[in-house]
Scaffold this motif. Structure first.
Motif, PDB file in Angstrom:
ATOM      1  N   GLU A  96     137.014  77.964  22.643  1.00  0.00           N
ATOM      2  CA  GLU A  96     136.385  76.927  23.461  1.00  0.00           C
ATOM      3  C   GLU A  96     136.011  77.464  24.840  1.00  0.00           C
ATOM      4  O   GLU A  96     134.929  77.184  25.358  1.00  0.00           O
ATOM      5  N   LYS A  97     136.897  78.259  25.405  1.00  0.00           N
ATOM      6  CA  LYS A  97     136.616  78.845  26.717  1.00  0.00           C
ATOM      7  C   LYS A  97     135.434  79.804  26.640  1.00  0.00           C
ATOM      8  O   LYS A  97     134.604  79.856  27.541  1.00  0.00           O
ATOM      9  N   ASP A  98     135.344  80.569  25.541  1.00  0.00           N
ATOM     10  CA  ASP A  98     134.206  81.475  25.364  1.00  0.00           C
ATOM     11  C   ASP A  98     132.899  80.689  25.309  1.00  0.00           C
ATOM     12  O   ASP A  98     131.897  81.082  25.908  1.00  0.00           O
ATOM     13  N   ILE A  99     132.921  79.568  24.591  1.00  0.00           N
ATOM     14  CA  ILE A  99     131.726  78.718  24.506  1.00  0.00           C
ATOM     15  C   ILE A  99     131.368  78.190  25.888  1.00  0.00           C
ATOM     16  O   ILE A  99     130.198  78.203  26.299  1.00  0.00           O
ATOM     17  N   GLN A 100     132.373  77.737  26.631  1.00  0.00           N
ATOM     18  CA  GLN A 100     132.125  77.242  27.994  1.00  0.00           C
ATOM     19  C   GLN A 100     131.573  78.339  28.884  1.00  0.00           C
ATOM     20  O   GLN A 100     130.647  78.108  29.669  1.00  0.00           O
ATOM     21  N   ILE A 101     132.121  79.530  28.754  1.00  0.00           N
ATOM     22  CA  ILE A 101     131.652  80.658  29.573  1.00  0.00           C
ATOM     23  C   ILE A 101     130.194  80.970  29.242  1.00  0.00           C
ATOM     24  O   ILE A 101     129.377  81.206  30.139  1.00  0.00           O
ATOM     25  N   ASN A 102     129.844  80.956  27.950  1.00  0.00           N
ATOM     26  CA  ASN A 102     128.457  81.212  27.549  1.00  0.00           C
ATOM     27  C   ASN A 102     127.521  80.149  28.112  1.00  0.00           C
ATOM     28  O   ASN A 102     126.421  80.458  28.580  1.00  0.00           O
ATOM     29  N   ARG A 103     127.946  78.882  28.078  1.00  0.00           N
ATOM     30  CA  ARG A 103     127.126  77.800  28.647  1.00  0.00           C
ATOM     31  C   ARG A 103     126.931  78.007  30.140  1.00  0.00           C
ATOM     32  O   ARG A 103     125.822  77.857  30.667  1.00  0.00           O
ATOM     33  N   LEU A 104     128.022  78.339  30.821  1.00  0.00           N
ATOM     34  CA  LEU A 104     127.931  78.569  32.259  1.00  0.00           C
ATOM     35  C   LEU A 104     127.038  79.765  32.563  1.00  0.00           C
ATOM     36  O   LEU A 104     126.265  79.745  33.528  1.00  0.00           O
ATOM     37  N   HIS A 105     127.124  80.796  31.734  1.00  0.00           N
ATOM     38  CA  HIS A 105     126.274  81.971  31.922  1.00  0.00           C
ATOM     39  C   HIS A 105     124.800  81.580  31.786  1.00  0.00           C
ATOM     40  O   HIS A 105     123.964  81.992  32.595  1.00  0.00           O
ATOM     41  N   ASP A 106     124.493  80.773  30.754  1.00  0.00           N
ATOM     42  CA  ASP A 106     123.122  80.295  30.571  1.00  0.00           C
ATOM     43  C   ASP A 106     122.659  79.470  31.767  1.00  0.00           C
ATOM     44  O   ASP A 106     121.521  79.604  32.234  1.00  0.00           O
ATOM     45  N   LEU A 107     123.548  78.592  32.250  1.00  0.00           N
ATOM     46  CA  LEU A 107     123.197  77.776  33.418  1.00  0.00           C
ATOM     47  C   LEU A 107     122.914  78.650  34.638  1.00  0.00           C
ATOM     48  O   LEU A 107     121.971  78.402  35.396  1.00  0.00           O
ATOM     49  N   ILE A 108     123.723  79.661  34.824  1.00  0.00           N
ATOM     50  CA  ILE A 108     123.529  80.567  35.962  1.00  0.00           C
ATOM     51  C   ILE A 108     122.190  81.282  35.837  1.00  0.00           C
ATOM     52  O   ILE A 108     121.436  81.395  36.813  1.00  0.00           O
ATOM     53  N   GLU A 109     121.874  81.754  34.632  1.00  0.00           N
ATOM     54  CA  GLU A 109     120.586  82.425  34.427  1.00  0.00           C
ATOM     55  C   GLU A 109     119.431  81.479  34.729  1.00  0.00           C
ATOM     56  O   GLU A 109     118.462  81.850  35.396  1.00  0.00           O
ATOM     57  N   ASN A 110     119.527  80.240  34.230  1.00  0.00           N
ATOM     58  CA  ASN A 110     118.469  79.255  34.478  1.00  0.00           C
ATOM     59  C   ASN A 110     118.326  78.975  35.970  1.00  0.00           C
ATOM     60  O   ASN A 110     117.209  78.863  36.488  1.00  0.00           O
ATOM     61  N   ASN A 111     119.448  78.850  36.659  1.00  0.00           N
ATOM     62  CA  ASN A 111     119.392  78.614  38.101  1.00  0.00           C
ATOM     63  C   ASN A 111     118.761  79.787  38.825  1.00  0.00           C
ATOM     64  O   ASN A 111     117.990  79.595  39.773  1.00  0.00           O
ATOM     65  N   GLN A 112     119.057  81.001  38.392  1.00  0.00           N
ATOM     66  CA  GLN A 112     118.460  82.172  39.025  1.00  0.00           C
ATOM     67  C   GLN A 112     116.951  82.181  38.817  1.00  0.00           C
ATOM     68  O   GLN A 112     116.193  82.513  39.738  1.00  0.00           O
ATOM     69  N   ILE A 113     116.514  81.798  37.624  1.00  0.00           N
ATOM     70  CA  ILE A 113     115.080  81.725  37.345  1.00  0.00           C
ATOM     71  C   ILE A 113     114.432  80.667  38.232  1.00  0.00           C
ATOM     72  O   ILE A 113     113.367  80.894  38.832  1.00  0.00           O
ATOM     73  N   LEU A 114     115.074  79.506  38.339  1.00  0.00           N
ATOM     74  CA  LEU A 114     114.528  78.442  39.185  1.00  0.00           C
ATOM     75  C   LEU A 114     114.449  78.879  40.644  1.00  0.00           C
ATOM     76  O   LEU A 114     113.460  78.608  41.335  1.00  0.00           O
TER      77      LEU A 114
END
Length: 162
Positions: A96-114
């Motif tokens: 579950e933590k790995d899934i959360q970390i992957n989601r957070l990683h995706d969010l961080i990437e999206n924020n960097q793009i924005l």
């Protein structure tokens, strides 16, 4: 009643060296009693040492319980089941933590793009503002030239009219 270091060592199950190290600390120095240049330990110091030192792992014979091999195996199986259960729970939590970390990683990437896009828009905005300023300057120059031409023409016509 005063006790020797040797007796205290045996009673508390700690080495004499440990006792001597402890006695060098400030809180113990005040409680030391010397008789004929031999260190003696009174009850209050004994209790302090007892409370503030770790005993060696010495089990007394009275506390040891004899268990059948079969009983021991049952206990081991129960412990293994508990451990397996705990391990399973912990593995699920890690997943579950790995899934959360992957989601957070995706969010961080999206924020960097924005953020990158917004920075590029700001640069474009600044460039457009500069471009409009240049156009304004050119328009003002053109207007001034036209006024000058018109003024010259008016002067010429005025001179001819006279």
């Amino acid at each position: 009643m005063l006790k020797s270091i040797n007796n205290v060592s045996k009673e508390l199950g700690i080495s004499k060296a440990t006792i001597y190290k402890k006695l060098k600390e400030e809180k113990y120095k005040k409680l030391i009693i010397k008789e004929n240049n031999v260190i003696k330990i009174n009850e209050s110091l004994y209790e302090l040492l007892k409370a503030n030192t770790k005993r060696k792992n010495i089990e007394e014979v009275e506390n040891v319980e004899i268990v059948d091999k079969e009983e021991l195996n049952v206990v081991k199986v129960e412990e293994n089941m508990k451990e397996d259960n705990v391990v399973g729970i912990l593995l699920k939590q890690i997943e579950e933590k790995d899934i959360q970390i992957n989601r957070l990683h995706d969010l961080i990437e999206n924020n960097q793009i924005l953020i990158k896009n917004s920075q590029e828009r700001e640069k474009e905005k600044v460039n457009l503002e500069e471009h409009f300023k240049e156009i304004d300057k050119k328009l003002i120059e053109i207007r001034d030239r036209n006024r000058n031409k018109n003024n010259k023409l008016i002067k010429i016509f005025k001179i001819k009219k006279k």
